[in-house]
Design an enzyme around this catalytic site. Structure first.
Site, PDB file in Angstrom:
ATOM      1  N   ASP A  82       0.846  -1.194   0.000  1.00 48.07           N
ATOM      2  CA  ASP A  82       0.000   0.000   0.000  1.00 48.07           C
ATOM      3  C   ASP A  82       0.884   1.247   0.000  1.00 48.07           C
ATOM      4  O   ASP A  82       2.112   1.151  -0.143  1.00 48.07           O
ATOM      5  CB  ASP A  82      -0.945  -0.022   1.207  1.00 48.07           C
ATOM      6  CG  ASP A  82      -2.292   0.591   0.887  1.00 48.07           C
ATOM      7  OD1 ASP A  82      -2.363   1.825   0.739  1.00 48.07           O
ATOM      8  OD2 ASP A  82      -3.288  -0.164   0.792  1.00 48.07           O
ATOM      9  N   HIS A 128      -4.582   4.568   4.865  1.00 52.97           N
ATOM     10  CA  HIS A 128      -5.228   3.663   3.914  1.00 52.97           C
ATOM     11  C   HIS A 128      -4.794   2.221   4.156  1.00 52.97           C
ATOM     12  O   HIS A 128      -5.622   1.302   4.166  1.00 52.97           O
ATOM     13  CB  HIS A 128      -4.889   4.091   2.487  1.00 52.97           C
ATOM     14  CG  HIS A 128      -5.638   3.341   1.438  1.00 52.97           C
ATOM     15  ND1 HIS A 128      -5.129   2.235   0.805  1.00 52.97           N
ATOM     16  CD2 HIS A 128      -6.873   3.531   0.916  1.00 52.97           C
ATOM     17  CE1 HIS A 128      -6.004   1.784  -0.078  1.00 52.97           C
ATOM     18  NE2 HIS A 128      -7.076   2.558  -0.031  1.00 52.97           N
ATOM     19  N   SER A 136     -10.965  -0.368  -2.994  1.00 58.78           N
ATOM     20  CA  SER A 136      -9.923  -0.607  -1.983  1.00 58.78           C
ATOM     21  C   SER A 136     -10.439  -1.469  -0.849  1.00 58.78           C
ATOM     22  O   SER A 136      -9.695  -2.248  -0.249  1.00 58.78           O
ATOM     23  CB  SER A 136      -9.431   0.726  -1.402  1.00 58.78           C
ATOM     24  OG  SER A 136      -8.384   1.254  -2.154  1.00 58.78           O
TER      25      SER A 136
END
Length: 731
Positions: free
Chosen positions: A136, A163, A351
């Site tokens: 990521d 994230h 995602s």
């Protein structure tokens, strides 16, 4: 022609013993099993490729630094919606390629919760002992309270990403906050920065990594139109990694560009239609590209409604392959946040859909290892997921959600029924040969057969040609089902008619093919062939079949159970026979606490080391798979006398009516009498609940019980037709 006999359930015996009685208490990816994966990986090719990737990375970093210096651009930026953007690559045409996280301002949708303890299947799966890689924009906050010690930095990166923390939480959160519980909540995440993703994945995959999640991709508003749907160098690199590490599967988010209007020259329709938006490794052949879906799931795990999420990027890729492959839940996922060790946030987008699928796939690997002692190759795992996905809208795949919504419950049931009504086999097709297998449809569901293979990296790389349709497929395998001269073909899609329903015919582009026969009855032949030459002279492939009668195994409870004969130290139990059926026989002393279990393929079993004068009990059940078990037969009781006798010399067991007895009066005070059709040779025994024999005699006369103490007793009657028991109470 190569003919393969169907694989029946004979190999299940050891795994059934373990799964039925819990002897295997610790599962996980042991070093021994990692070594098996290493052996099956092309170590030489991977080492060479890693060196090539490292040199390529150095060259790209130099180019990127030069571009940044010349243009005055930022290498990394954070957008208003929280997305991270980083200049990650330079395309073959000189285009700067920016990677971005794919959130947009799970476990129930994938049906992974059916695999938990107390889930619909109650399998007790949680990913314990298994590792999954996450690459990521940075690493997850490994100290978050939801991760215990199960989230670790895989590359030493110290830059924490919100994230990455959201993605990791969706995968493995333990459920400190129940609605944040991850899909594989017992697994371990190895968290990495995306800077050296290909190099690190190649090394990890060659050393046993089974799955990795990539919820990022090329930013769609910063590339020319020809990039959309193209098979470019990064697509090829990822395919090469997976081809040389056949147990490793990459899962990536499709992207959130459906309403971006970024592709002004799509290969189908108008820009506003949202087709042809997949980029980079999302167009690789061997990985899974995950779309976002809005769904409604029933309380039995059934899909009631599904539609592609309004943000989710659509296919097709330029050569017409079916992409995205699957859909998962990407709407309003509550997960961990990196602000503090106790913070949470809600996010949406592909995602979040991708890790929901990744976690479900990890549980399926755990289940396969528990059932069969090893892990599935990536082609098998991918094929299983596509084979069992819930179809959406019209029949067959589409360019919005691929083969449909991930259904881990259906996939687990397919694994359970392996050798009974399904096949999940890993095979090899040699050049100029044919693979063929004959199966019978079970008549209760559609007959469905799929092949899946990890293809060699594509030979053609697009370097600037808009919507070039050159196939990326290298080894083109074909599957057909035939019966009485009729041939059933696999599904396929047409990129020139991307909004139209799938058709059936010769699929020239996909490394996965699925054939369905509705209302199938009788015998069918499944055939796998290939076109042209096979690279390296062979192609490994996985075959998944459902809706078949693979075995003649019976899951009816065995009948006619009784004593066949006795010797000086054993008694032999016999029961009705059934083809290809494994039997579990259980026996113990009368009123004992624990049954002893044995497994046999024959319809009889010799119980040894018995004690004379003791009463025993026995029962039997049929086993076809871990999920296909009959009820136990009726329990028989018998007293072991310690001498040799054939109990059915006059009427062999199984060829006459079983002896049925009743006793009256019950409760008794002075006497009892047996009510049954008995010969003059019938004898009785009165046995206490502790198994002690008190008296014996002729069963055709009244039996004096006046001197027995009050309580419960067992009356056992033996005649030419067998031995039966009943209970009576003495007042």
């Amino acid at each position: 022609m190569y003919y393969k006999k169907p694989t029946y359930s004979y190999g299940l015996i050891s795994s059934l013993i373990f799964s039925l009685f819990g002897f295997l208490t610790v599962y996980g990816q042991s070093e021994t099993k990692k070594e098996l994966i290493r052996i099956n990986s092309n170590q030489y090719e991977m080492r060479s490729f890693v060196s090539e990737l490292e040199a390529d990375l150095q060259s790209k970093e130099a180019k990127i630094n030069q571009v940044l210096k010349t243009k005055g651009w930022k290498k990394t930026e954070k957008l208003k919606d929280g997305s991270i953007v980083e200049l990650k690559d330079i395309g073959t045409d000189g285009t700067p390629l920016y990677y971005t996280t794919l959130n947009d301002p799970s476990k129930q949708v994938s049906r992974a919760n059916a695999l938990y303890s107390d889930g619909l299947l109650d399998l007790g799966l949680d990913g314990n002992g298994l590792q999954v890689g996450v690459w990521d924009a940075g690493v997850a906050l490994t100290t978050h309270q939801e991760f215990d010690t199960r989230a670790k930095s895989g590359d030493g990166t110290t830059e924490v990403s919100s994230h990455a923390t959201l993605v990791t939480g969706n995968l493995i959160s333990s459920g400190v906050k129940p609605n944040a519980k991850g899909v594989a909540y017992g697994a371990q995440v190895l968290s990495h920065n995306w800077t050296k993703d290909k190099i690190e994945v190649a090394e990890a995959a060659a050393n046993g990594l089974l799955l990795s999640n990539h919820s990022y991709g090329i930013k769609s508003d910063r590339v020319p139109d020809w990039y959309f749907g193209s098979y470019i160098k990064t697509s090829k690199d990822w395919d090469k990694i997976m081809h040389n590490a056949p147990y490793y599967l990459m899962v990536t988010a499709a992207g959130n560009a459906q309403k971006s209007f970024d592709n002004e020259s799509p290969n189908f329709g108008k820009t506003a239609d949202g087709f042809d938006l997949l980029l980079g490794f999302a167009t690789s052949k061997n990985g899974l590209t995950i779309a976002g879906a809005n769904t409604k799931i029933g309380n039995k795990g059934e899909l009631k409604e599904a539609r592609v999420a309004s943000y989710s990027s659509l296919g097709p890729v330029d050569d017409g392959r079916i992409k995205p492959d699957l859909a998962g839940d990407g709407s309003s996922i509550f997960s961990t946040n990196s602000t503090t060790n106790t913070s949470y946030d809600t996010s949406a987008g592909t995602s979040m859909a991708a890790p929901g699928v990744t976690g479900s796939l990890l549980l399926l690997q755990q289940y396969h290892e528990e059932l069969y002692g090893d892990y599935m190759k990536a082609a098998t795992l991918k094929g299983l997921a596509l084979h069992t996905a819930d179809d959406v809208d019209s029949q067959g795949p589409d360019y919005k959600m691929g083969w449909g919504v991930m259904n881990a419950k259906a996939a687990a049931v397919t694994l359970q029924n392996k050798g009974y009504s399904t096949l999940v086999d890993e095979e090899t097709l040699l050049e100029d040969t044919t693979f063929s297998i004959t199966v019978n449809a079970n008549g209760t569901e559609n007959l469905m057969a799929s092949i899946s293979w990890t293809d060699a990296e594509g030979e053609y790389i697009n370097r600037g040609d808009l919507n070039n349709m050159t196939p990326a497929l290298v080894n083109d395998l074909d599957i057909r089902i035939t019966k009485n001269g009729k041939t059933y073909f696999p599904w396929k899609l047409n990129p020139k008619k991307a909004s139209s329903a799938a058709t059936k015919g010769d699929n020239l582009v996909d490394p996965f093919e699925r054939v369905e026969v509705e209302n199938a009855k009788g015998e069918y032949t499944i055939t796998v062939t290939h076109k042209g030459r096979l690279k390296n002279g062979f192609q490994d492939f996985s075959l998944i079949v459902s809706g078949a009668q693979i075995s003649k195994c019976s899951i009816d409870a065995p009948s006619n159970i009784g004593l066949l004969l006795s010797s000086t130290n054993s008694s032999t139990i016999s029961w009705s026979d059934a083809e290809e059926t494994l039997y579990e026989i259980q026996y113990k002393k009368f009123n004992g606490d624990n049954w002893k279990s044995e497994f046999v393929w024959e319809n009889n079993f010799e119980i040894t080391d018995l004690e004379a004068g003791i009463v025993y009990e026995a029962r039997v059940r049929s086993i076809c798979t871990e999920n296909m078990l009959s009820d136990f037969s009726e329990t028989i009781s018998f007293e072991f006398n310690g001498y040799e006798t054939e109990l059915y010399a006059y009427e062999p067991f199984g060829f006459g009516e079983s002896l049925k007895i009743m006793v009256y009066p019950n409760p008794a005070t002075e006497w009892i009498k047996v009510e049954a059709e008995l010969s003059k040779d019938a004898v009785y025994s009165i046995v206490t609940t502790l198994g002690n024999t008190l008296r014996k005699g002729s069963a055709i006369e009244s039996i004096d019980v006046s001197d027995l103490a009050s309580g419960l007793y067992i009356l056992m009657v033996e005649d030419h037709s067998g031995m039966k028991s009943t209970k009576f109470y003495k007042d």
